[in-house]
Write an enzyme that holds these catalytic residues in place. Structure first.
Site, PDB file in Angstrom:
ATOM      1  N   SER A  88       2.858   5.778  -3.077  1.00  0.00           N
ATOM      2  CA  SER A  88       3.978   6.580  -3.576  1.00  0.00           C
ATOM      3  C   SER A  88       3.822   6.867  -5.062  1.00  0.00           C
ATOM      4  CB  SER A  88       5.310   5.866  -3.313  1.00  0.00           C
ATOM      5  OG  SER A  88       5.523   4.776  -4.190  1.00  0.00           O
ATOM      6  N   VAL A  97       0.829  -1.194   0.000  1.00  0.00           N
ATOM      7  CA  VAL A  97       0.000   0.000   0.000  1.00  0.00           C
ATOM      8  C   VAL A  97       0.869   1.251   0.000  1.00  0.00           C
ATOM      9  CG1 VAL A  97      -1.860   1.235   1.162  1.00  0.00           C
ATOM     10  CG2 VAL A  97      -1.824  -1.261   1.180  1.00  0.00           C
ATOM     11  N   ASP A  98       1.962   1.226   0.752  1.00  0.00           N
ATOM     12  CA  ASP A  98       2.906   2.340   0.703  1.00  0.00           C
ATOM     13  C   ASP A  98       3.445   2.534  -0.713  1.00  0.00           C
ATOM     14  OD1 ASP A  98       2.866   3.298   3.302  1.00  0.00           O
ATOM     15  OD2 ASP A  98       4.441   1.964   3.997  1.00  0.00           O
ATOM     16  N   VAL A  99       3.793   1.434  -1.365  1.00  0.00           N
ATOM     17  CA  VAL A  99       4.346   1.516  -2.716  1.00  0.00           C
ATOM     18  C   VAL A  99       3.321   2.104  -3.680  1.00  0.00           C
ATOM     19  CG1 VAL A  99       5.291   0.186  -4.628  1.00  0.00           C
ATOM     20  CG2 VAL A  99       5.932  -0.401  -2.283  1.00  0.00           C
TER      21      VAL A  99
END
Length: 376
Positions: free
Chosen positions: A167, A162-164
């Site tokens: 981003s 989810v962070d990726v």
């Protein structure tokens, strides 16, 4: 491509730093603001460790400048305010309201710097105080509910996905705002949040819920709408088979010595195969168990059937290298190798990859050059 663009990076951990890494790859000057003596939390997230810090930190912070600023210290705060006032882009993922209280929120920065593109990254949007940890969003955002074996507990994806994804949404938003600024001369506030990025990435699984009102469940390695599109057992391991249409299934059946299988009404069309998936697997696996995975990979590749061994991260890098994709780049200076920027450009390739900065390595440069710069 982004030469001359200055990015004041007040983000830490992963979603923000990954976004600014891509901007740095594209030529922007990225100034990473870190806590004095401590730095980004991920400098201490190990093992594994590198010669200078952690592999986690180095994965998301190449080609940046590092400046130590204590935002609770009035003198350092003034440097930070000046830095934001002279930047083209500001990226932050502080708790909602934390930077506003210090005069570093969007309104305050935009008052001094109307052309700034200010990107805020949060977990659940500007009206929520919930902490934005990837694992938490995978859980409450439904990703874990569709990941894992149907007979087992929900599990997270094996990377902070989810962070990726967030981003990449942040980069898209920043670049779109910079493009619009070239016409209007005005900046704007770009907001992304982990939950919205996850929901926007659920694709067909989100569409299933929206179309039916029923949440999809876990299918392990199977696909809810395509068959065979899953892992199948061979003599010595698992083979991933991805038949996306009837023609590919016919070629699979012929390669396995089952030429009449596509004429069976249960398997004639993809909807039929999905409805009779268990029966289909019972037909395919005995044939596949006559040989090992590597042998079948060769046979099916020659037959035009998408298939491959279930590998690991190392074998994935080896595959990319064999395909000429040059997946890794060397930064030298005792830094670990890095994953290559994922996009190739016919005219403007990434010119340089530099090692991640030591904590506070560029204190003097940032204070004397970039913190006195004014936006144009």
């Amino acid at each position: 491509m982004l030469d001359g663009i200055v990015v004041a990076d007040f983000s830490r951990v992963l979603a923000g730093p990954l976004a600014t890494v891509m901007l740095a790859d594209l030529g922007a000057t990225v100034i990473k603001v870190e806590r004095p003596g401590v730095g980004d939390d991920t400098r201490q997230w190990g093992p594994p460790w590198t010669a200078a810090t952690s592999a986690y930190f180095e994965a998301a912070n190449r080609s940046k400048l590092s400046v130590e600023l204590d935002l609770d210290d009035p003198r350092d705060l003034e440097v930070a305010v000046n830095l934001a006032a002279g930047a083209d882009v500001v990226v932050e993922n502080f708790r909602t309201g934390a930077l506003d209280a210090r005069g570093l929120g969007y309104d305050a920065v935009a008052e001094r710097n109307p052309s700034v593109v200010y990107c805020s990254i949060s977990g659940f949007g500007p009206d929520s105080s919930l902490p934005g940890y990837d694992f938490l969003v995978q859980a409450v955002g439904g990703l874990m509910s569709i990941t894992g074996d149907p007979q087992a507990r929900p599990v997270k994806v094996g990377v902070a996905l989810v962070d990726v994804l967030t981003s990449k949404d942040a980069v898209a938003g920043i670049l779109a705002a910079l493009l619009e600024r070239a016409t209007s001369g005005r900046g704007q506030h770009v907001r992304v949040d982990l939950l919205s990025s996850l929901l926007g990435s659920l694709a067909n699984q989100a569409a299933t819920y929206l179309a039916t009102g029923t949440s999809p469940g876990r299918l392990g390695n199977q696909h809810p709408s395509i068959a065979p599109y899953e892992t199948l057992e061979c003599a010595d391991g698992q083979l991933a088979v991805a038949c996306g249409n009837d023609a590919q299934f016919r070629r699979l059946a012929e390669a396995l010595g089952l030429p009449t299988l596509p004429e069976d009404d249960r398997f004639r069309t993809n909807p039929a195969r999905v409805a009779h998936r268990a029966e289909l697997v019972r037909e395919l696996e005995p044939a596949l168990r006559r040989a090992g995975v590597d042998e079948w990979v060769g046979v099916l590749e020659r037959a035009g059937v998408p298939a491959g061994r279930v590998g690991d991260v190392g074998s994935a890098f080896e595959l990319a290298a064999r395909l000429g994709l040059q997946p890794r780049v060397s930064l030298g200076d005792d830094a670990m190798d890095q994953v290559r920027h994922p996009v190739t450009y016919s005219r403007t390739p990434v010119r340089e990859y530099r090692r991640p900065p030591r904590l506070g390595e560029h204190n003097a440069l940032v204070r004397t050059t970039y913190a006195s710069r004014r936006s144009t």
